[in-house]
Design a protein around this motif. Structure first.
Motif, PDB file in Angstrom:
ATOM      1  N   LEU A 246       0.901  -1.174   0.644  1.00 17.28           N
ATOM      2  CA  LEU A 246      -0.308   0.568  -0.242  1.00 17.28           C
ATOM      3  C   LEU A 246       0.396   1.212   0.177  1.00 17.28           C
ATOM      4  N   GLY A 247       1.108   2.021  -0.795  1.00 16.08           N
ATOM      5  CA  GLY A 247       1.386   3.039  -0.922  1.00 16.08           C
ATOM      6  C   GLY A 247       0.408   4.422  -0.904  1.00 16.08           C
ATOM      7  N   ALA A 248       1.376   5.502  -0.549  1.00 19.49           N
ATOM      8  CA  ALA A 248       0.592   7.103  -0.612  1.00 19.49           C
ATOM      9  C   ALA A 248       1.460   7.701  -0.930  1.00 19.49           C
ATOM     10  N   PRO A 249       1.089   8.948  -1.800  1.00 25.19           N
ATOM     11  CA  PRO A 249       2.212  10.034  -2.168  1.00 25.19           C
ATOM     12  C   PRO A 249       2.540  10.596  -1.418  1.00 25.19           C
ATOM     13  N   LEU A 250       3.988  11.442  -1.819  1.00 26.57           N
ATOM     14  CA  LEU A 250       4.145  13.245  -1.145  1.00 26.57           C
ATOM     15  C   LEU A 250       4.246  13.964  -1.808  1.00 26.57           C
ATOM     16  N   VAL A 251       3.331  15.099  -1.503  1.00 23.79           N
ATOM     17  CA  VAL A 251       3.420  16.071  -2.359  1.00 23.79           C
ATOM     18  C   VAL A 251       3.317  16.945  -2.167  1.00 23.79           C
ATOM     19  N   SER A 252       4.500  18.017  -2.751  1.00 27.93           N
ATOM     20  CA  SER A 252       5.749  19.043  -2.159  1.00 27.93           C
ATOM     21  C   SER A 252       4.007  20.114  -1.938  1.00 27.93           C
ATOM     22  N   SER A 253       4.487  20.790  -1.337  1.00 27.02           N
ATOM     23  CA  SER A 253       3.978  22.069  -1.342  1.00 27.02           C
ATOM     24  C   SER A 253       3.444  23.322  -2.522  1.00 27.02           C
TER      25      SER A 253
END
Lengths: 315, 224
Positions: A246-253
Motif C-alpha cells: 500500500l503506497g501513498a504519495p508525498l505531495v510537495s507544497s
C-alpha cells in the motif's frame, strides 16, 4: 556530474570516432558525456561502472550482437535507451531470446543517417522514451521540485525512521518506507524492516514508481503475483519481502509528487479504506517533516547549486 | 518538415477538432470493430492524399484490413500505405498496392520495434515527412506479450512519432483487460479517445487528455 551519458559501441575505430564527433556537434545542447568501446565485453565494463542514458551500438560486434548488449545493459541501467545503428539489415538480425528487449533501429547507410541518429538520441534521452513504465506528465518539473529539498538535513532521516516504525507497528506489518522517486532510481530516506539496509532501487523495479502516477489516491497491490504491472517480477519482489503493498504519495507544497510512503507485507492481503486514509495521513506528516527540515537547512546554508543527477550513481 | 495534423473538418460526421502533430492517442472501445473503423477513418479522412500511413496489424490480416480501408474510403491511394502484418495469416497475392511486411508473430516486440523503425524511417524519408500510424490492436499485442515490455514498445514508437511530428493511434479494447492495465496504459499516450454504442444504437465518442476536444459523450456517424 553529467546529466546525459551516451555509450557508443562500434568495432571500427575510425567510424566510432566520426560518429561521436558528429553527435557532439549535433547534441551540444544536451552537453552529453560520451564513452566509446569496440566490443560487447568492453561495453559491459562501462555499464557496470555507471549508468548510461543511451546506448548506440552496431549489431555485429566481435563478441556478440548489439541486441544482446542492449539486453544486458537493461539489467544494469534499466532505463537506458537502445539504438541499433548498423549496417545489418532486418533479415540478418536475430532477436531469438531477446523478444522483449525492444530497441530503436537506424540504418548506418541511410540518407542523413548521422543527423537522424542525433534526432533519435535526443528524443530517447529527453523524452526517456524507452522506459518500461509510464512517466508522470509533469516529470521534468517534478524532478526539479524534489531537488529543492535537503534530504540529508540534520535530523530528517531520524524523524522519518520514527514515522516508518510507527506505521509498521500500526499496520502490524514487516515493512514500511519513505522513498523519493528520482530520475532513474527510488532513494529510500527511511525504512522499517528488511529494507532498512537498502538505500536505493532501480525505478524499473519499484512499485512506488507506479504510486506516483495515481492522480489523487493511493496504490493498492494485494498480491504482486496477481498484478499485471508486477507479476513478471513477482518472485523478485517477494524476495525483498513485498508480496502485498500500500503506497501513498508525498505531495510537495508546490503540488508535485516527489515520492511515497509505503507499507508492505510478505503475504497477500487486502487494505481497508481506513488503512488507506491512515497511510495518507502518514504521508502528509512525512512531507511536513521534509518541508520543515529542508527549510531549516536552507536557512542555515542557502542552496548554491542544483543537486546532481542520480544517473551514474550507485548502479 | 511538414507536420502531421489530423484535420477532421472535412469529415463533419466525426466531431473532432484538429489533433496536433506529435500526438499519440488510444482509440478505445469494447466494440473493438467500431474502434478500429474509427481509427482507420481518422487516419484516412484526416490525412491528405500525400501522407504516408503505417498500419501495424496484430489481429486482422493485412488483406482484410486493407479491404476495410477500401470500403471505408473510396479512392484510397494504397501506394502510400505500408502494413506490418504480425498475424498468423501472411498475405500471398494482395490486390492492393500497399507495401506489406509480414512478421508472422506478435510476440517478438524487439523484431516488431525494429521493423516499425525501418518502415517509419523509409516512409518519413528520414524524418522529413509526416507519417500517420495505427496499431490494430494493442489488446491483441497484450495477448502475446507482458504489459511492461508492451509499454516499452509503445513508448518507443510514441517517442519516434513525437520526434518526427507524426500521429499515432493505438486501438484498444479496454474490456479485455483489468482496470490496472487500462489505467497504466492511459499514462502512455497523450490522449484517450473512447468509443461506445449508446443504448439507442447511436455511436458516441469522447476524448480525455487533449484540449479542445469533446469531453462528454458526443454522437458521431461512422463513414459508410
Amino acid at each position: 556530474m553529467a546529466d546525459t551519458r551516451i555509450l557508443c559501441v562500434e568495432p571500427d575505430e575510425s567510424t566510432r570516432a566520426a560518429v561521436i564527433d558528429e553527435l557532439q556537434t549535433n547534441l551540444a545542447a544536451l552537453d552529453p558525456v560520451f564513452e566509446a568501446r569496440g566490443s560487447l565485453t568492453a561495453a559491459e565494463t562501462v555499464l557496470e561502472a555507471r549508468a548510461v542514458d543511451c546506448l548506440i551500438t552496431e549489431y555485429d560486434l566481435p563478441d556478440g550482437t548489439g541486441v544482446e548488449l542492449i539486453d544486458r545493459a537493461r539489467t544494469l541501467s534499466p532505463d537506458a535507451g537502445g539504438i541499433l545503428f548498423t549496417t545489418a539489415s532486418y533479415d540478418t538480425i536475430d532477436t531469438t531470446g531477446f523478444e522483449t528487449t525492444v530497441t530503436e533501429y537506424l540504418a548506418k547507410d541511410a540518407p542523413q543517417a548521422i543527423e537522424r541518429l542525433a534526432q533519435v538520441v535526443r528524443t530517447t534521452v529527453t523524452r526517456r522514451s524507452q522506459t518500461s513504465y509510464p512517466l508522470p506528465r509533469d516529470e521534468p518539473d517534478r524532478i526539479a521540485a524534489l531537488r529543492t529539498y535537503e534530504f540529508d538535513a540534520e535530523g530528517l532521516r531520524h524523524s522519518l525512521e520514527r514515522l516508518t516504525d510507527l506505521a509498521a507497528r500500526h499496520f502490524d506489518l514487516s515493512g514500511a518506507e519513505v522513498n523519493v522517486i528520482e530520475k532513474h532510481r527510488q532513494e529510500t530516506l527511511s525504512a522499517h524492516g528488511a529494507a532498512a539496509t537498502r538505500e536505493s532501487t532501480d525505478r524499473d523495479a519499484s512499485i512506488c514508481t507506479f504510486t506516483i502516477l495515481e492522480d489523487d489516491g493511493v496504490l493498492v497491490v494485494e498480491d504482486v503475483h496477481d498484478d499485471p504491472r508486477f507479476e513478471a517480477r513477482g518472485h523478485e519482489f517477494e524476495a525483498r519481502g513485498v508480496r502485498s503493498y500500500l503506497g501513498a504519495p508525498l505531495v510537495s507544497s508546490t503540488g508535485f509528487v516527489i515520492g511515497t510512503v509505503c507499507i508492505y507485507a510478505e503475504e497477500p492481503r487486502t487494505f481497508s479504506q481506513a488503512d488507506e486514509a491512515f497511510l495518507q495521513d502518514v504521508a502528509t506528516v512525512a512531507m511536513d517533516l521534509i518541508e520543515v527540515h529542508s527549510h531549516l537547512a536552507h536557512q542555515a546554508a542557502p542552496p548554491t547549486a542544483t543537486e546532481p543527477d542520480d544517473a551514474g550513481g550507485d548502479t | 518538415m511538414r507536420e502531421a495534423t489530423l484535420d477532421m473538418s472535412p469529415q463533419r460526421s466525426i466531431p473532432l477538432n484538429e489533433i496536433p502533430p506529435g500526438t499519440t492517442l488510444f482509440v478505445a472501445g469494447a466494440a473493438v470493430d467500431k474502434a478500429r473503423a474509427l481509427a482507420l477513418s481518422l487516419l484516412f479522412a484526416g490525412s491528405t492524399a500525400d501522407d504516408p500511413l503505417l498500419l501495424t496489424t496484430i489481429e486482422t490480416p493485412s488483406e482484410a484490413l486493407l479491404t476495410q480501408c477500401d470500403r471505408l474510403h473510396s479512392n484510397v491511394e494504397f501506394t502510400r500505405v505500408a502494413v506490418i502484418d504480425c498475424t498468423d495469416q501472411p498475405p500471398e497475392d494482395s490486390r492492393f498496392d500497399a507495401h506489406i511486411e509480414s512478421l508472422g508473430t506478435p510476440g517478438d516486440l524487439t523484431g516488431l520495434g525494429i521493423t516499425f523503425s525501418i518502415m517509419h524511417e523509409h516512409l518519413s524519408e528520414a524524418g522529413s515527412t509526416r507519417v500517420l500510424t495505427g496499431v490494430f490492436t494493442v489488446s491483441t499485442l497484450l495477448e502475446h506479450a507482458d504489459l511492461r515490455p508492451t509499454i516499452r514498445f509503445l513508448q518507443t514508437a510514441a517517442g519516434r512519432l513525437e520526434g518526427t511530428a507524426g500521429i499515432g493511434l493505438f486501438v484498444l479494447d479496454p474490456s479485455a483487460h483489468d482496470d490496472r492495465t487500462v489505467s497504466t496504459l492511459q499514462q502512455v499516450c497523450d490522449g484517450w479517445l473512447a468509443v461506445r454504442e449508446a443504448a439507442d444504437g447511436t455511436d458516441e465518442l469522447r476524448v480525455s487528455g487533449l484540449s479542445n476536444q469533446p469531453e462528454e459523450w458526443t454522437p458521431f456517424t461512422m463513414p459508410e
